[in-house]
Write a protein that holds these residues in place. Structure first.
Motif, PDB file in Angstrom:
ATOM      1  N   VAL A   1      -5.576  -5.374 -16.127  1.00 22.10           N
ATOM      2  CA  VAL A   1      -6.547  -4.362 -16.541  1.00 22.10           C
ATOM      3  C   VAL A   1      -5.792  -3.249 -17.271  1.00 22.10           C
ATOM      4  O   VAL A   1      -4.581  -3.124 -17.135  1.00 22.10           O
ATOM      5  CB  VAL A   1      -7.315  -3.778 -15.328  1.00 22.10           C
ATOM      6  N   PRO A   2      -6.511  -2.415 -18.033  1.00 24.51           N
ATOM      7  CA  PRO A   2      -5.848  -1.271 -18.663  1.00 24.51           C
ATOM      8  C   PRO A   2      -5.328  -0.300 -17.606  1.00 24.51           C
ATOM      9  O   PRO A   2      -5.913  -0.169 -16.535  1.00 24.51           O
ATOM     10  CB  PRO A   2      -6.965  -0.611 -19.483  1.00 24.51           C
ATOM     11  N   GLY A   3      -4.232   0.361 -17.906  1.00 24.40           N
ATOM     12  CA  GLY A   3      -3.687   1.374 -17.002  1.00 24.40           C
ATOM     13  C   GLY A   3      -2.188   1.230 -16.837  1.00 24.40           C
ATOM     14  O   GLY A   3      -1.548   0.394 -17.462  1.00 24.40           O
ATOM     15  N   ARG A   4      -1.643   2.076 -15.981  1.00 28.34           N
ATOM     16  CA  ARG A   4      -0.205   2.079 -15.721  1.00 28.34           C
ATOM     17  C   ARG A   4       0.120   1.194 -14.528  1.00 28.34           C
ATOM     18  O   ARG A   4      -0.561   1.217 -13.525  1.00 28.34           O
ATOM     19  CB  ARG A   4       0.290   3.488 -15.413  1.00 28.34           C
ATOM     20  N   GLY A   5       1.212   0.460 -14.667  1.00 25.80           N
ATOM     21  CA  GLY A   5       1.673  -0.387 -13.580  1.00 25.80           C
ATOM     22  C   GLY A   5       2.381   0.422 -12.520  1.00 25.80           C
ATOM     23  O   GLY A   5       2.575   1.630 -12.647  1.00 25.80           O
ATOM     24  N   GLY A   6       2.772  -0.257 -11.446  1.00 24.13           N
ATOM     25  CA  GLY A   6       3.501   0.388 -10.356  1.00 24.13           C
ATOM     26  C   GLY A   6       4.813   0.981 -10.844  1.00 24.13           C
ATOM     27  O   GLY A   6       5.415   0.502 -11.814  1.00 24.13           O
ATOM     28  N   MET A   7       5.259   2.009 -10.165  1.00 24.91           N
ATOM     29  CA  MET A   7       6.429   2.766 -10.598  1.00 24.91           C
ATOM     30  C   MET A   7       7.639   1.875 -10.876  1.00 24.91           C
ATOM     31  O   MET A   7       8.354   2.072 -11.850  1.00 24.91           O
ATOM     32  CB  MET A   7       6.789   3.799  -9.534  1.00 24.91           C
ATOM     33  N   PHE A   8       7.875   0.865 -10.035  1.00 26.69           N
ATOM     34  CA  PHE A   8       9.057   0.024 -10.198  1.00 26.69           C
ATOM     35  C   PHE A   8       8.722  -1.361 -10.739  1.00 26.69           C
ATOM     36  O   PHE A   8       9.596  -2.192 -10.911  1.00 26.69           O
ATOM     37  CB  PHE A   8       9.792  -0.099  -8.857  1.00 26.69           C
ATOM     38  N   SER A   9       7.471  -1.607 -11.030  1.00 25.79           N
ATOM     39  CA  SER A   9       7.038  -2.914 -11.508  1.00 25.79           C
ATOM     40  C   SER A   9       7.245  -3.028 -13.016  1.00 25.79           C
ATOM     41  O   SER A   9       7.132  -2.040 -13.749  1.00 25.79           O
ATOM     42  CB  SER A   9       5.561  -3.118 -11.171  1.00 25.79           C
ATOM     43  N   LEU A  10       7.530  -4.240 -13.475  1.00 26.44           N
ATOM     44  CA  LEU A  10       7.803  -4.456 -14.901  1.00 26.44           C
ATOM     45  C   LEU A  10       6.581  -4.275 -15.788  1.00 26.44           C
ATOM     46  O   LEU A  10       6.712  -4.229 -17.010  1.00 26.44           O
ATOM     47  CB  LEU A  10       8.398  -5.854 -15.112  1.00 26.44           C
ATOM     48  N   ASP A  11       5.390  -4.156 -15.206  1.00 26.08           N
ATOM     49  CA  ASP A  11       4.211  -3.887 -16.037  1.00 26.08           C
ATOM     50  C   ASP A  11       4.077  -2.405 -16.361  1.00 26.08           C
ATOM     51  O   ASP A  11       3.304  -2.017 -17.224  1.00 26.08           O
ATOM     52  CB  ASP A  11       2.922  -4.440 -15.412  1.00 26.08           C
ATOM     53  N   ASN A  12       4.849  -1.547 -15.721  1.00 28.04           N
ATOM     54  CA  ASN A  12       4.796  -0.106 -15.964  1.00 28.04           C
ATOM     55  C   ASN A  12       5.219   0.206 -17.402  1.00 28.04           C
ATOM     56  O   ASN A  12       6.162  -0.367 -17.916  1.00 28.04           O
ATOM     57  CB  ASN A  12       5.705   0.638 -14.988  1.00 28.04           C
ATOM     58  N   GLY A  13       4.482   1.099 -18.042  1.00 30.86           N
ATOM     59  CA  GLY A  13       4.806   1.524 -19.403  1.00 30.86           C
ATOM     60  C   GLY A  13       4.254   0.617 -20.484  1.00 30.86           C
ATOM     61  O   GLY A  13       4.514   0.825 -21.663  1.00 30.86           O
TER      62      GLY A  13
ATOM     63  N   GLY B   1       0.779  -1.223   0.000  1.00 30.55           N
ATOM     64  CA  GLY B   1       0.000   0.000   0.000  1.00 30.55           C
ATOM     65  C   GLY B   1       0.812   1.275   0.000  1.00 30.55           C
ATOM     66  O   GLY B   1       0.258   2.350  -0.081  1.00 30.55           O
ATOM     67  N   CYS B   2       2.121   1.192   0.080  1.00 32.52           N
ATOM     68  CA  CYS B   2       2.938   2.397   0.013  1.00 32.52           C
ATOM     69  C   CYS B   2       2.805   2.984  -1.392  1.00 32.52           C
ATOM     70  O   CYS B   2       1.815   2.793  -2.037  1.00 32.52           O
ATOM     71  CB  CYS B   2       4.379   2.064   0.364  1.00 32.52           C
ATOM     72  N   CYS B   3       3.732   3.560  -1.935  1.00 28.79           N
ATOM     73  CA  CYS B   3       3.728   4.315  -3.194  1.00 28.79           C
ATOM     74  C   CYS B   3       2.741   3.866  -4.273  1.00 28.79           C
ATOM     75  O   CYS B   3       2.157   4.691  -4.942  1.00 28.79           O
ATOM     76  CB  CYS B   3       5.131   4.300  -3.780  1.00 28.79           C
ATOM     77  N   ASP B   4       2.582   2.584  -4.469  1.00 29.91           N
ATOM     78  CA  ASP B   4       1.774   2.094  -5.581  1.00 29.91           C
ATOM     79  C   ASP B   4       0.503   1.378  -5.140  1.00 29.91           C
ATOM     80  O   ASP B   4       0.033   0.464  -5.816  1.00 29.91           O
ATOM     81  CB  ASP B   4       2.621   1.178  -6.461  1.00 29.91           C
ATOM     82  N   GLY B   5      -0.061   1.788  -4.041  1.00 26.32           N
ATOM     83  CA  GLY B   5      -1.299   1.166  -3.588  1.00 26.32           C
ATOM     84  C   GLY B   5      -1.076  -0.261  -3.150  1.00 26.32           C
ATOM     85  O   GLY B   5      -0.074  -0.578  -2.540  1.00 26.32           O
ATOM     86  N   SER B   6      -1.993  -1.118  -3.480  1.00 23.47           N
ATOM     87  CA  SER B   6      -1.834  -2.532  -3.099  1.00 23.47           C
ATOM     88  C   SER B   6      -1.800  -3.395  -4.348  1.00 23.47           C
ATOM     89  O   SER B   6      -2.523  -4.368  -4.479  1.00 23.47           O
ATOM     90  CB  SER B   6      -2.957  -2.952  -2.151  1.00 23.47           C
ATOM     91  N   SER B   7      -0.946  -3.030  -5.264  1.00 21.24           N
ATOM     92  CA  SER B   7      -0.813  -3.745  -6.531  1.00 21.24           C
ATOM     93  C   SER B   7       0.162  -4.901  -6.403  1.00 21.24           C
ATOM     94  O   SER B   7       1.119  -4.826  -5.643  1.00 21.24           O
ATOM     95  CB  SER B   7      -0.283  -2.806  -7.615  1.00 21.24           C
ATOM     96  N   PRO B   8      -0.037  -5.954  -7.195  1.00 19.92           N
ATOM     97  CA  PRO B   8       0.993  -6.983  -7.274  1.00 19.92           C
ATOM     98  C   PRO B   8       2.133  -6.436  -8.129  1.00 19.92           C
ATOM     99  O   PRO B   8       1.911  -5.989  -9.249  1.00 19.92           O
ATOM    100  CB  PRO B   8       0.281  -8.150  -7.958  1.00 19.92           C
ATOM    101  N   MET B   9       3.313  -6.423  -7.581  1.00 23.17           N
ATOM    102  CA  MET B   9       4.461  -5.848  -8.272  1.00 23.17           C
ATOM    103  C   MET B   9       5.314  -6.967  -8.853  1.00 23.17           C
ATOM    104  O   MET B   9       5.589  -7.958  -8.185  1.00 23.17           O
ATOM    105  CB  MET B   9       5.298  -5.024  -7.295  1.00 23.17           C
ATOM    106  N   CYS B  10       5.731  -6.795 -10.102  1.00 29.32           N
ATOM    107  CA  CYS B  10       6.545  -7.776 -10.806  1.00 29.32           C
ATOM    108  C   CYS B  10       7.957  -7.192 -10.965  1.00 29.32           C
ATOM    109  O   CYS B  10       8.114  -6.108 -11.530  1.00 29.32           O
ATOM    110  CB  CYS B  10       5.914  -8.077 -12.164  1.00 29.32           C
ATOM    111  N   TYR B  11       8.946  -7.904 -10.432  1.00 24.68           N
ATOM    112  CA  TYR B  11      10.321  -7.416 -10.438  1.00 24.68           C
ATOM    113  C   TYR B  11      11.254  -8.453 -11.055  1.00 24.68           C
ATOM    114  O   TYR B  11      11.013  -9.662 -10.915  1.00 24.68           O
ATOM    115  CB  TYR B  11      10.831  -7.196  -9.006  1.00 24.68           C
TER     116      TYR B  11
END
Length: 128
Positions: free
Chosen positions: A91-103, A39-49
Motif C-alpha cells: 500500500v502507499p506509505g512509509r515502511g518500517g524504520m528498519f525494513s527495506l521498504d522504508n523510503g 507490534g513494537c516500534c513499527d506496529g504489526s508490519s511485515p518487515m523485510c531485512y
C-alpha cells in the motif's frame, strides 16, 4: 518450500503487487527475509531485512516463503495467529524504520484470513 495447513492452504501468501515490490527491492538487496513484526516500534508490519542483518530467533516459526523469500513470525505471535493465513500486500506509505521498504513511498501490509474448520494444523518451530 511453503508450509501448508491440513487442507493444503499456504500459511502465508502475497498479492501480485507485493511480489512485484519484493522483486524491486531484491534488485538492490538480493538476499532478504521477512519477519512479521510483533507490534513494537513499527506496529504489526511485515518487515523485510537483508538476510545478513537479521538473526532468526530460536522460537521463530517459518510460515513459508513468498516469492522465494523465507517468511518468519515469533513463536508467541504464531500462537495467536495460527488460525489465520497471512496475506502480504503493498500500500502507499512509509515502511518500517528498519525494513527495506522504508523510503520507497510504498510499504508491505499484512492482511489475514481465518482458516475454517480443519484447515489449520500445528506447525513445529523452524530452527534457523
Amino acid at each position: 518450500m511453503t508450509t501448508t495447513t491440513n487442507s493444503g492452504e499456504p500459511r502465508v501468501v502475497a498479492t501480485e503487487a507485493a511480489l512485484a515490490f519484493l522483486d524491486e527491492i531484491r534488485k538492490d538487496h538480493p538476499d532478504v527475509l521477512f519477519h512479521q513484526s510483533g507490534g513494537c516500534c513499527d506496529g504489526s508490519s511485515p518487515m523485510c531485512y537483508p538476510t545478513s542483518d537479521y538473526r532468526v530467533g530460536e522460537t521463530d516459526v517459518k510460515l513459508g516463503e513468498i516469492g522465494g523469500v523465507p517468511f518468519y513470525i515469533s513463536g508467541s505471535q504464531y500462537d495467536v495467529w495460527k488460525h489465520t493465513q497471512l496475506i502480504i500486500d503493498v500500500v502507499p506509505g512509509r515502511g518500517g524504520m528498519f525494513s527495506l521498504d522504508n523510503g520507497r513511498e510504498r510499504r508491505f501490509l499484512t492482511r489475514s484470513r481465518l482458516f475454517s474448520g480443519g484447515e489449520a494444523c500445528p506447525l513445529p518451530l523452524a530452527r534457523p
